[in-house]
Enzyme design. Structure first.
Site, PDB file in Angstrom:
ATOM      1  N   LYS A 244       0.878  -1.191   0.000  1.00 30.36           N
ATOM      2  CA  LYS A 244       0.000   0.000   0.000  1.00 30.36           C
ATOM      3  C   LYS A 244       0.903   1.224   0.000  1.00 30.36           C
ATOM      4  O   LYS A 244       1.408   1.643   1.027  1.00 30.36           O
ATOM      5  CB  LYS A 244      -0.884  -0.060   1.247  1.00 30.36           C
ATOM      6  CG  LYS A 244      -2.052   0.900   1.237  1.00 30.36           C
ATOM      7  CD  LYS A 244      -3.247   0.297   0.520  1.00 30.36           C
ATOM      8  CE  LYS A 244      -4.417   1.247   0.391  1.00 30.36           C
ATOM      9  NZ  LYS A 244      -5.036   1.615   1.643  1.00 30.36           N
ATOM     10  N   GLU A 293      -7.228   2.077  -7.858  1.00 27.78           N
ATOM     11  CA  GLU A 293      -8.207   2.699  -6.957  1.00 27.78           C
ATOM     12  C   GLU A 293      -8.844   3.950  -7.561  1.00 27.78           C
ATOM     13  O   GLU A 293      -8.156   4.800  -8.105  1.00 27.78           O
ATOM     14  CB  GLU A 293      -7.498   3.064  -5.656  1.00 27.78           C
ATOM     15  CG  GLU A 293      -8.407   3.711  -4.640  1.00 27.78           C
ATOM     16  CD  GLU A 293      -7.655   4.035  -3.362  1.00 27.78           C
ATOM     17  OE1 GLU A 293      -7.192   3.097  -2.689  1.00 27.78           O
ATOM     18  OE2 GLU A 293      -7.536   5.231  -3.033  1.00 27.78           O
TER      19      GLU A 293
END
Ligand SMILES: O=C(O)c1ccccc1NCC(=O)[C@H](O)[C@H](O)COP(=O)(O)O
Length: 398
Positions: A244, A293
């Site tokens: 991440k 995303e």
């Protein structure tokens, strides 16, 4: 200086574009308003520049034309000038650099000038992080050159099947596959867990039935680190791992791969379509899955136009305002976008703000097959039990 001039291209991602050019070495001046065509050569990238393209404000020191360093060099900051225009045309609001670090003599497209107020302060947290990443990556690249990483990647163990693990979890439990996030802190919530042991948390998540794990590697804003990714992998955790990060440079993908990542996050709010396409290609080459995303309809539309995306994350949190609203997942999956996602058999990951079994049921009904959850489970004294609480049921393998 005449005819064809060899060029080393630092960022080949824009090879099909017209790019601005400047000249380094003993040639002074900038051809900021000049555009020359970049052609792709099978073995290397080269640039075709005519003398006529290079006139104007340039003065050439002829004695050094043959010098090794005296070639046309396209540097990243020069490409970014063009990138800004591309980004704006795609509705990207995040600027990749502070205005003062934009190329010399270049004030940017109208929209950019209109909004920058001549101030070098980021407009929101995502922009701040992005600017910081740019500097951080430059520093880290010096310590870990890409060529060294490429060699390390050749010897790295194979990656694990991130997408497969999510599909299997969905089939096994009937619930969205869980990507459980190993996160100590966040800009919006501050410290989430004081006594933070990433390996212990990862092991608890795995026991609790997580399909995959998301490991924050950003140190400054999330108190994470690549060492956490490495430690979790070395401790024998079997769940595939998502790195991440705020990826703004291909180098970060190679680095993530050497540290044990099986997947990386790409954020549409900070990357152009061309960059996403290019980074996806690198991930594919390295055997990494990619979670792309989005947060709004426009980003979803862009991402659906890019070939080869299997996993799309809908973040319920605005990374600009911190506002969290889980109905965002439902909104983005309605209508034509939802239809295209089903047609392409993509897995949608509902991200952020999920705390209760009702929240899980809500995003599942909206169409997600996976969820990415941090705060609600990491804060529990027993994260394994936290997972059962989140789903309202024990979803572990036992
Ligand atoms: O969480 C933040 O404050 C944040 C700020 C700026 C950029 C990204 C941020 N978070 C990343 C995420 O979206 C979450 O870590 C992830 O989706 C999990 O969310 P949650 O379950 O709400 O912890």
């Amino acid at each position: 200086m005449e005819g064809l001039v060899p060029v080393r291209v630092v960022s080949p991602s824009l090879y099909r574009c017209k790019v601005p050019v400047s000249i380094k070495g003993s040639i002074s001046g900038f051809a900021m308003d000049k555009r020359i065509k970049l052609f792709r050569d099978p073995s290397k990238f080269s640039i075709r520049a005519q003398q006529s393209d290079l006139k104007g404000s340039l003065s050439v020191a002829s004695s050094s034309v043959q010098e090794k360093g005296n070639v046309l060099r396209i540097k990243e900051w020069e490409l970014e000038m063009y990138q800004d225009e591309l980004a704006i045309s795609q509705g990207i609001r995040i600027r990749r650099k502070p205005p003062s670090k934009a190329p010399l003599g270049y004030s940017g497209p109208f929209e950019l000038r209109l909004n920058n107020d001549d101030a070098d302060s980021p407009r929101n947290i995502l922009e701040e992080i992005t600017w910081y990443k740019d500097e951080e990556v430059s520093r880290m690249k010096k310590l870990n050159p890409l060529e060294v990483l490429k060699k390390a990647v050749e010897d790295a163990p194979p990656t694990r099947d991130f997408v497969g693990a999510l599909r299997m979890a969905y089939q096994r439990t009937g619930f969205p596959g869980l990507i459980a996030e190993v996160k100590k802190a966040s800009p919006s919530r501050g410290i989430l867990k004081e006594n933070f042991d990433p390996v212990e948390i990862a092991q608890a998540y795995e026991k609790g039935g997580a399909a995959c794990l998301s490991v924050l590697t950003d140190q400054k804003y999330f108190k994470g680190g690549f060492e956490n990714l490495e430690a979790i992998r070395s401790a024998g955790v079997k769940c595939p791992l998502l790195c991440k990060e705020f990826v703004v440079d291909p180098w970060q993908i190679y680095y993530a791969r050497t540290k044990g990542a099986d997947a990386v996050l790409l954020i549409a709010a900070i990357l152009t379509d061309l960059e996403i396409t290019y980074l996806l290609g690198i991930c594919k080459k390295l055997g990494l899955a990619t979670l792309v995303e989005v947060h709004d309809e426009r980003e979803m539309g862009r991402v659906l136009g890019i070939e080869g995306i299997e996993l799309v994350g809908i973040n319920n949190r605005s990374l600009e305002t911190f506002e969290v609203d889980i109905s965002n997942t439902k909104k983005l999956l309605e209508g034509e976008h939802g239809r295209q996602i089903r047609e392409k058999n993509m897995i949608v990951v509902g991200e952020s703000g999920l705390f209760t079994p009702d929240d899980i049921a809500y995003v599942q009904a909206a169409g997600v097959k996976a969820v990415l959850v941090g705060e609600s489970i990491v804060k529990q004294s027993d994260p394994e039990k936290g997972i059962a609480g989140l789903f309202g049921k024990n979803i572990s393998h036992t």
